[in-house]
Design an enzyme around this catalytic site. Structure first.
Site, mmCIF file in Angstrom:
data_model
loop_
_atom_site.group_PDB
_atom_site.id
_atom_site.type_symbol
_atom_site.label_atom_id
_atom_site.label_comp_id
_atom_site.label_asym_id
_atom_site.label_seq_id
_atom_site.Cartn_x
_atom_site.Cartn_y
_atom_site.Cartn_z
ATOM 1 N N LEU A 15 11.506 -20.221 -4.606
ATOM 2 C CA LEU A 15 10.507 -19.416 -3.885
ATOM 3 C C LEU A 15 9.214 -19.447 -4.696
ATOM 4 C CD1 LEU A 15 10.903 -15.995 -2.206
ATOM 5 C CD2 LEU A 15 9.234 -16.155 -3.996
ATOM 6 N N HIS B 71 2.733 3.617 -8.945
ATOM 7 C CA HIS B 71 2.596 2.181 -9.224
ATOM 8 C C HIS B 71 3.840 1.656 -9.952
ATOM 9 C CE1 HIS B 71 -1.333 2.159 -7.597
ATOM 10 N NE2 HIS B 71 -1.904 2.812 -8.569
ATOM 11 N N ASP C 54 0.842 -1.207 0.000
ATOM 12 C CA ASP C 54 0.000 0.000 0.000
ATOM 13 C C ASP C 54 0.874 1.253 0.000
ATOM 14 O OD1 ASP C 54 -2.298 1.447 0.049
ATOM 15 O OD2 ASP C 54 -2.792 1.040 2.139
HETATM 16 C C1 FPP Z 1 -1.730 0.326 -3.493
HETATM 17 O O1 FPP Z 1 -1.321 1.631 -3.595
HETATM 18 C C2 FPP Z 1 -1.179 -0.562 -4.469
HETATM 19 C C3 FPP Z 1 -1.896 -1.225 -5.431
HETATM 20 C C4 FPP Z 1 -3.244 -0.932 -5.881
HETATM 21 C C5 FPP Z 1 -1.270 -2.369 -6.038
HETATM 22 C C6 FPP Z 1 -0.366 -2.029 -7.148
HETATM 23 C C7 FPP Z 1 0.916 -2.671 -6.884
HETATM 24 C C8 FPP Z 1 1.928 -2.534 -7.699
HETATM 25 C C9 FPP Z 1 1.837 -1.704 -8.926
HETATM 26 C C10 FPP Z 1 3.176 -3.239 -7.414
HETATM 27 C C11 FPP Z 1 3.460 -4.178 -8.536
HETATM 28 C C12 FPP Z 1 2.891 -5.505 -8.326
HETATM 29 C C13 FPP Z 1 2.995 -6.536 -9.234
HETATM 30 C C14 FPP Z 1 2.628 -7.904 -8.799
HETATM 31 C C15 FPP Z 1 3.481 -6.366 -10.613
HETATM 32 P P1 FPP Z 1 -2.484 2.700 -3.514
HETATM 33 O O2 FPP Z 1 -2.799 3.106 -4.919
HETATM 34 O O3 FPP Z 1 -3.666 2.180 -2.784
HETATM 35 O O4 FPP Z 1 -1.784 3.822 -2.705
HETATM 36 P P2 FPP Z 1 -2.492 4.961 -1.827
HETATM 37 O O5 FPP Z 1 -3.262 4.252 -0.742
HETATM 38 O O6 FPP Z 1 -1.324 5.742 -1.298
HETATM 39 O O7 FPP Z 1 -3.363 5.743 -2.751
#
Ligand code: FPP
Length: 244
Positions: free
Chosen positions: A137, A43, A26
């Site tokens: 893993l 992201h 997060d």
């Molecule tokens: C939360 O940040 C994260 C996500 C919605 C997931 C996205 C994760 C990634 C892009 C990492 C890559 C993962 C893979 C498996 C390729 P948020 O948008 O909720 O952040 P905020 O709460 O600060 O708005």
């Protein structure tokens, strides 16, 4: 600390290494906002961070890592963000798959497949097939994942299979979840200071230790992972029994 100096750093050995760590990644949006960047830049930074966390997980001898990448609720985000995330995930497979395979990582997907765009879905299936015998893993990627949806899907399949009511017990239900065959998580880490499970592994986390850190996901590095492992070592896991 730079990643290079973190790699050189000697970490004191820990008595207990969790077999399975699950992470709620997060804070990408907040990381971007703090820099005046669009959310997708957060992201992308979060995606770049996967390499160092994966490397650290292998170095600490973690057997299973589960990452919450996209929830059943995340489809409700603005269309441009959802599209951007789908593109990022597809690019990760294109760019990183051969290296992940060489490193002995077994990729698994947990969640629903049917809402994924067909080309992406095929790439995910090919990646799972390619890496299925790797042992170093296991990396479970939770994509279009929700703990409640997982239970709904499990119950539907139990009914479709005609399982008699008296045969339904905890182990049978576990065997119908997306995580069938995988040990329950020992430790769930949530970055960015939030204190919620957000529909993540709600069945599997009955006795999981939970650790949260204010670090935003793009900043969560080997040092942060080690801190989480140290806290885990201080916990006494009782599984509902009396102190031992
Ligand atoms: C939360 O940040 C994260 C996500 C919605 C997931 C996205 C994760 C990634 C892009 C990492 C890559 C993962 C893979 C498996 C390729 P948020 O948008 O909720 O952040 P905020 O709460 O600060 O708005």
């Amino acid at each position: 600390m730079s990643s290079q100096s973190q790699n050189d750093k000697q970490y004191s050995p820990l008595e207990q290494i969790p077999c399975h760590i699950a992470i709620i990644m997060d804070g990408n949006g907040r990381w971007a906002r703090a820099r005046g960047l669009p959310r997708l830049a957060g992201h992308r930074a979060g995606t770049e961070n996967l390499r160092r966390v994966l490397r650290a997980a292998v170095e600490f001898d973690i057997q299973v890592l589960t990452l919450y990448a996209f929830s059943t609720e995340n489809w409700g985000r603005p269309k441009s963000e959802v599209q951007g995330l789908l593109t990022i995930f597809e690019q990760v497979i294109d760019r990183e798959l051969s290296e992940l395979h060489e490193e002995g990582i077994q990729l698994r997907h947990i969640g629903r497949m049917r809402r994924l765009p067909p080309k992406f879905r095929q790439k995910v299936k090919d990646a799972i097939e390619l890496t299925k015998n790797n042992q170093r893993l296991t990396l479970n990627v939770a994509f279009d994942y929700g703990g409640r949806a997982e239970l709904v899907d499990a119950i539907r399949h139990i009914i479709i299979d005609g399982v008699p009511a008296e045969q339904i017990d905890e182990s049978l239900i576990s065997g119908y979840l997306y995580t069938a065959g995988c040990p329950d998580p020992d430790l769930i880490i949530r970055t960015s200071g939030e204190m919620r499970l957000s529909n993540f592994l709600i069945w599997q986390s009955a006795y999981t230790e939970i650790y949260t850190t204010p670090a935003l996901w793009p900043d969560f590095d080997k040092e942060e992972l080690y801190k989480a492992l140290k806290v885990y070592n201080e916990r006494e896991r009782r599984f509902g029994l009396t102190p031992g």
